[in-house]
Design an enzyme around this catalytic site. Structure first.
Site, PDB file in Angstrom:
ATOM      1  N   HIS A 190     -33.658  14.347 -55.613  1.00 30.53           N
ATOM      2  CA  HIS A 190     -33.632  15.809 -55.662  1.00 30.53           C
ATOM      3  C   HIS A 190     -34.008  16.353 -54.274  1.00 30.53           C
ATOM      4  O   HIS A 190     -34.759  15.708 -53.543  1.00 30.53           O
ATOM      5  CB  HIS A 190     -34.636  16.273 -56.733  1.00 30.53           C
ATOM      6  CG  HIS A 190     -34.685  17.755 -56.916  1.00 30.53           C
ATOM      7  ND1 HIS A 190     -35.437  18.576 -56.092  1.00 30.53           N
ATOM      8  CD2 HIS A 190     -34.079  18.560 -57.799  1.00 30.53           C
ATOM      9  CE1 HIS A 190     -35.277  19.826 -56.473  1.00 30.53           C
ATOM     10  NE2 HIS A 190     -34.454  19.846 -57.507  1.00 30.53           N
ATOM     11  N   PRO A 191     -33.509  17.524 -53.895  1.00 33.65           N
ATOM     12  CA  PRO A 191     -33.750  18.033 -52.534  1.00 33.65           C
ATOM     13  C   PRO A 191     -35.216  18.151 -52.094  1.00 33.65           C
ATOM     14  O   PRO A 191     -35.483  18.099 -50.895  1.00 33.65           O
ATOM     15  CB  PRO A 191     -33.074  19.411 -52.556  1.00 33.65           C
ATOM     16  CG  PRO A 191     -31.983  19.265 -53.566  1.00 33.65           C
ATOM     17  CD  PRO A 191     -32.521  18.352 -54.619  1.00 33.65           C
ATOM     18  N   VAL A 192     -36.157  18.308 -53.002  1.00 32.09           N
ATOM     19  CA  VAL A 192     -37.552  18.391 -52.533  1.00 32.09           C
ATOM     20  C   VAL A 192     -38.158  17.012 -52.291  1.00 32.09           C
ATOM     21  O   VAL A 192     -39.248  16.911 -51.731  1.00 32.09           O
ATOM     22  CB  VAL A 192     -38.496  19.172 -53.500  1.00 32.09           C
ATOM     23  CG1 VAL A 192     -38.074  20.623 -53.599  1.00 32.09           C
ATOM     24  CG2 VAL A 192     -38.618  18.500 -54.842  1.00 32.09           C
ATOM     25  N   LYS A 193     -37.471  15.948 -52.697  1.00 29.31           N
ATOM     26  CA  LYS A 193     -38.042  14.607 -52.562  1.00 29.31           C
ATOM     27  C   LYS A 193     -37.811  14.052 -51.146  1.00 29.31           C
ATOM     28  O   LYS A 193     -37.262  14.733 -50.292  1.00 29.31           O
ATOM     29  CB  LYS A 193     -37.460  13.692 -53.642  1.00 29.31           C
ATOM     30  CG  LYS A 193     -37.648  14.243 -55.073  1.00 29.31           C
ATOM     31  CD  LYS A 193     -39.100  14.249 -55.523  1.00 29.31           C
ATOM     32  CE  LYS A 193     -39.374  15.087 -56.761  1.00 29.31           C
ATOM     33  NZ  LYS A 193     -38.820  14.602 -58.002  1.00 29.31           N
ATOM     34  N   HIS A 194     -38.190  12.796 -50.913  1.00 33.86           N
ATOM     35  CA  HIS A 194     -38.163  12.248 -49.548  1.00 33.86           C
ATOM     36  C   HIS A 194     -36.770  12.201 -48.938  1.00 33.86           C
ATOM     37  O   HIS A 194     -36.617  12.361 -47.740  1.00 33.86           O
ATOM     38  CB  HIS A 194     -38.756  10.843 -49.528  1.00 33.86           C
ATOM     39  CG  HIS A 194     -40.237  10.822 -49.653  1.00 33.86           C
ATOM     40  ND1 HIS A 194     -40.871  11.007 -50.854  1.00 33.86           N
ATOM     41  CD2 HIS A 194     -41.205  10.669 -48.732  1.00 33.86           C
ATOM     42  CE1 HIS A 194     -42.184  10.948 -50.646  1.00 33.86           C
ATOM     43  NE2 HIS A 194     -42.403  10.741 -49.378  1.00 33.86           N
TER      44      HIS A 194
END
Ligand code: PLP
Length: 390
Positions: A190-194
């Site tokens: 997901h975009p907030v992940k690393h």
């Protein structure tokens, strides 16, 4: 410290708690696949699986279309089902516990350690019963759980250990990478992940039979995929169990591969920014970072502090949001969600540490494109709030 990419240099802009880094080489990699013959079930899927599993020290990787799908496939592969229990921490995203429900099993909530908010092995041991078949750990914020004690419990009792490591790409425990510490380890892109593929996820394992089970599960329960059949000049396929379409596209895998080439730098930048927060908050008695354990390298998906004092977290949250700082709260303890209360009769008192933490925790902005001035801006506002609002 790397400098932020063009366009993010202004220090009066809204700072979200996390966001993706996409550059031209990422875009080129996606476009190249869009012009190719294979948009899905093509060669990029395997290339991404090999590269990501190698980066995490795991033998096998199964790419799927979300972190939640990776958890679902992992839990399915363990064979746990109706009438059986999986122990999960309450301080996590709902998907951790939901993955047990997807296969008809029952999630049993264990509490977290007060200072790290990581799954508490002692409470896990207390909650193991005759129907327990699996334990799911969560490497909260990016710090690995106590895997020596957790795997001690699961091995002694013949349970499966599944890691929800959606926060912990690049973390290590006793020198061993996250991805090698449980029977199956799930990651989210997901975009907030690393690193991101838009939506996406992967399940890693050292066990070839678990990997094979997850490959069948992500493809409707069918034992061969489209490309294999085409290569073999065959139309025949068999569905052997009920699976789902959990596949990740080739252009997403191309994005993932391109992103992966930068992961070392990004994790280093997250650690450097976290060290700056640590340094600037060191004297504070009412805004306190979570504890770190020796022998574990934190991957810092999140930078979480506790705001001490009744109602003060909520006030600091509003103060910072009104000033363009996208602070957040991770998480509402899962056992307090209305669905779980209604279905399982869970509620306050079940996991006291998670509940106490929930009233105090605040996630500060942290992502690789931030720089020192961004950290200073956040910390300065916290200091301003502390003096006026104490
Ligand atoms: C992000 C996340 C998930 C779900 O990942 P998706 O890719 O959004 O499905 C599950 N568990 C944890 C702890 C997460 O942070």
């Amino acid at each position: 410290m790397t400098s932020p990419p063009a366009g993010t240099g202004a220090h009066d802009e809204y700072l979200p708690y996390g966001r993706q880094c996409i550059s031209d080489d990422d875009i080129d990699a996606v476009v190249e696949v869009l012009r190719s013959a294979w948009l899905t079930t093509g060669p990029m899927v395997e290339a991404f699986e090999r590269a990501f599993s190698a980066a995490c020290g795991a033998s096998f990787g199964v790419a799927v279309n979300s972190g939640t799908a990776a958890l679902h496939a992992a839990v399915h592969a363990t064979g746990i089902g109706p009438g059986e229990e999986m122990i999960v921490p309450s301080m996590t995203f709902a998907a951790t516990a939901n993955s047990a429900l997807y296969v008809g099993a029952t999630p049993v909530f264990a509490d977290v350690e007060a200072d790290t908010l990581l799954l508490d092995p002692e409470d896990v041991a207390r909650k193991v019963g005759s129907n327990t078949r699996a334990v799911m750990s969560v490497d909260y914020a990016g710090q690995p759980c106590d895997y020596d004690r957790l795997s001690g419990i699961t091995r002694a009792r013949g349970l499966r250990l599944v890691a929800d490591s959606c926060h912990a790409v690049g973390a290590t425990y006793g020198g061993r990478p996250v991805g090698t510490l449980a029977d199956v380890t799930a990651f989210s892109f997901h975009p907030v992940k690393h690193l991101t593929t838009g939506e996406g996820g992967m399940a890693l394992t050292a066990d070839e039979s678990l990997a094979a089970a997850m490959r069948v599960f992500r493809n409707h329960g069918i034992t061969s995929d489209h490309r294999t059949r085409e290569q073999q000049g065959s139309w025949f396929y068999e569905m052997v169990e009920l699976g789902y379409n959990l596949r990740l596209t080739d252009f997403q895998c191309a994005l993932g591969l391109s992103q992966l080439s930068k992961i070392g730098r990004w994790v280093a930048q997250r650690r450097a920014l976290a060290a700056l927060y640590d340094d600037r908050l060191a004297g504070s008695i009412d805004v306190v970072p979570l504890a770190r354990r020796a022998g574990r390298e934190h991957a810092y998906h999140l930078y979480v502090v506790r705001v001490i004092g009744e109602g003060r977290r909520d006030r600091l949250f509003r103060f910072l949001r009104e000033r363009g700082i996208g602070v957040n709260v991770h998480y509402v303890p899962v056992h307090l969600h209305p669905y779980y209360r209604k279905r399982f009769g869970t509620g306050p008192g079940l996991c006291p540490m998670a509940e106490q933490a929930y009233s105090e925790i605040l996630t500060l902005p942290l992502y690789p494109a931030m720089d020192e001035a961004d950290v200073d801006r956040v910390v300065k506002l916290i200091a301003e709030w502390s003096t006026v609002a104490a």
